[in-house]
Design an enzyme around this catalytic site. Structure first.
Site, mmCIF file in Angstrom:
data_model
loop_
_atom_site.group_PDB
_atom_site.id
_atom_site.type_symbol
_atom_site.label_atom_id
_atom_site.label_comp_id
_atom_site.label_asym_id
_atom_site.label_seq_id
_atom_site.Cartn_x
_atom_site.Cartn_y
_atom_site.Cartn_z
ATOM 1 N N SER A 108 0.833 -1.201 0.000
ATOM 2 C CA SER A 108 0.000 0.000 0.000
ATOM 3 C C SER A 108 0.870 1.255 0.000
ATOM 4 O O SER A 108 1.915 1.316 0.647
ATOM 5 C CB SER A 108 -0.908 0.007 1.233
ATOM 6 O OG SER A 108 -1.529 1.276 1.392
ATOM 7 N N THR A 142 -9.678 -0.697 3.611
ATOM 8 C CA THR A 142 -9.685 -1.007 2.190
ATOM 9 C C THR A 142 -10.331 -2.370 1.961
ATOM 10 O O THR A 142 -10.825 -3.015 2.901
ATOM 11 C CB THR A 142 -8.261 -0.928 1.596
ATOM 12 O OG1 THR A 142 -8.337 -0.977 0.167
ATOM 13 C CG2 THR A 142 -7.363 -2.041 2.114
ATOM 14 N N LYS A 151 -14.819 -2.586 3.554
ATOM 15 C CA LYS A 151 -15.473 -1.274 3.591
ATOM 16 C C LYS A 151 -16.941 -1.361 4.014
ATOM 17 O O LYS A 151 -17.484 -0.390 4.551
ATOM 18 C CB LYS A 151 -15.343 -0.573 2.239
ATOM 19 C CG LYS A 151 -13.913 -0.160 1.916
ATOM 20 C CD LYS A 151 -13.839 0.642 0.631
ATOM 21 C CE LYS A 151 -12.410 1.023 0.326
ATOM 22 N NZ LYS A 151 -12.306 1.902 -0.866
ATOM 23 N N GLY A 189 -5.298 7.864 -12.264
ATOM 24 C CA GLY A 189 -5.907 7.290 -11.068
ATOM 25 C C GLY A 189 -5.218 7.610 -9.763
ATOM 26 O O GLY A 189 -5.851 7.616 -8.702
#
Length: 280
Positions: free
Chosen positions: A13, A60, A64, A241
């Site tokens: 991440s 994440t 969620k 993105g």
């Protein structure tokens, strides 16, 4: 300031890098840790997790929605969207927020503020989990129309249930969206189509896109998706993105701390890091 991220998987991440940049901006000491929780251990580990002395954490995939029963309160937007990506811990109470879609609209407004004038029309490609927060935030942003296209028409129809505004929404298939693509000022691609290792895939054709329209793809690996390449060739404006990722983190950090931070100032370094990781 003790922060973290839960999910499965979470290794790799980019959130720790982002949040440490924000901590440095405010001259705050703290950490941002990754907590990988296997799905079959979620109930047990989340109970232990609640005993940690955290100021907040991000959530994440795939948690969620699953985190919601463990929260003490929800923001109005998180309740409407039905998903949480940010949890603020205060006096032993957990409050859930959703910054995903608002991160996208904040990033778009920073770069393309003309999109947020009158009489603008948006199209969302996809009706999955990511599209819910994005659809909700675009409704709040005041677009004339926000249409939803999806391979399965029924899922696009289902998503329109979030709309309690004056914005007009038409659900449609990808083929139908392709036929009226020149109608839109903003197109947001929310599916995983085109993500590494399937870089050649493209959800719809942009042959008839309006010159100057903005095409935003939430996929950030590869940096240039096939959809964005075609958009650029057709003289549309492109939005990568990684910017949504950065700006949703900014909003989350501001929930954690109650203080404003600057995402634009670290965007260049973040983009370099994304490109380096994509090439690695």
């Amino acid at each position: 300031m003790e922060l973290g991220l839960i999910g499965y998987p979470v290794q790799g991440s980019l959130s720790p890098w982002i949040h440490h940049q924000f901590l440095d901006q405010l001259n705050m000491t703290g950490s941002y840790e990754l907590y990988e929780i296997a799905p079959d251990q979620f109930e047990e580990q989340i109970s232990d997790f609640k005993r940690k002395n955290l100021n907040g954490f991000n959530v994440t995939i795939p948690y969620k929605q699953r985190i919601i029963p463990y929260l003490d309160a929800l923001s109005d937007s998180a309740r409407a969207i039905g998903a949480v990506n940010t949890v603020v811990c205060h006096n032993g109470k957990w409050t859930g927020y959703n910054t995903d879609g608002f991160g996208l609209t904040a990033a778009l407004e920073e770069r393309f503020d003309d999109l947020f004038y009158k009489d603008k029309h948006a199209l969302i490609l996809g009706a999955g989990g990511a599209s819910r927060g994005i659809y909700y935030s675009l409704l709040q942003a005041g677009f004339n129309t926000v249409d939803i296209s999806n391979r399965t028409y029924e899922k696009a129809v289902e998503l329109t249930g979030l709309n309690n505004s004056d914005t007009i929404t038409s659900p449609m298939t990808f083929d139908e969206a392709e036929q009226k693509i020149n109608h839109y000022d903003l197109i947001v691609q929310t599916t995983s189509v085109g993500m590494t290792p399937n870089e050649k895939a493209q959800v719809i054709d942009l042959e008839k896109i309006k010159k100057g329209a903005v095409v935003s793809d939430i996929v950030y690996k590869p940096f240039w998706t096939q959809l964005l390449k075609q958009a650029y060739q057709k003289r549309a404006r492109v939005h990568h993105g990684h910017e949504m990722l950065l700006y949703q983190a900014k909003l989350a950090f501001e929930h954690f701390t109650g203080q404003s931070v600057d995402a634009k100032g670290i965007l260049g370094d973040f983009e370099k890091m994304i490109k380096s990781k994509n090439e690695g």
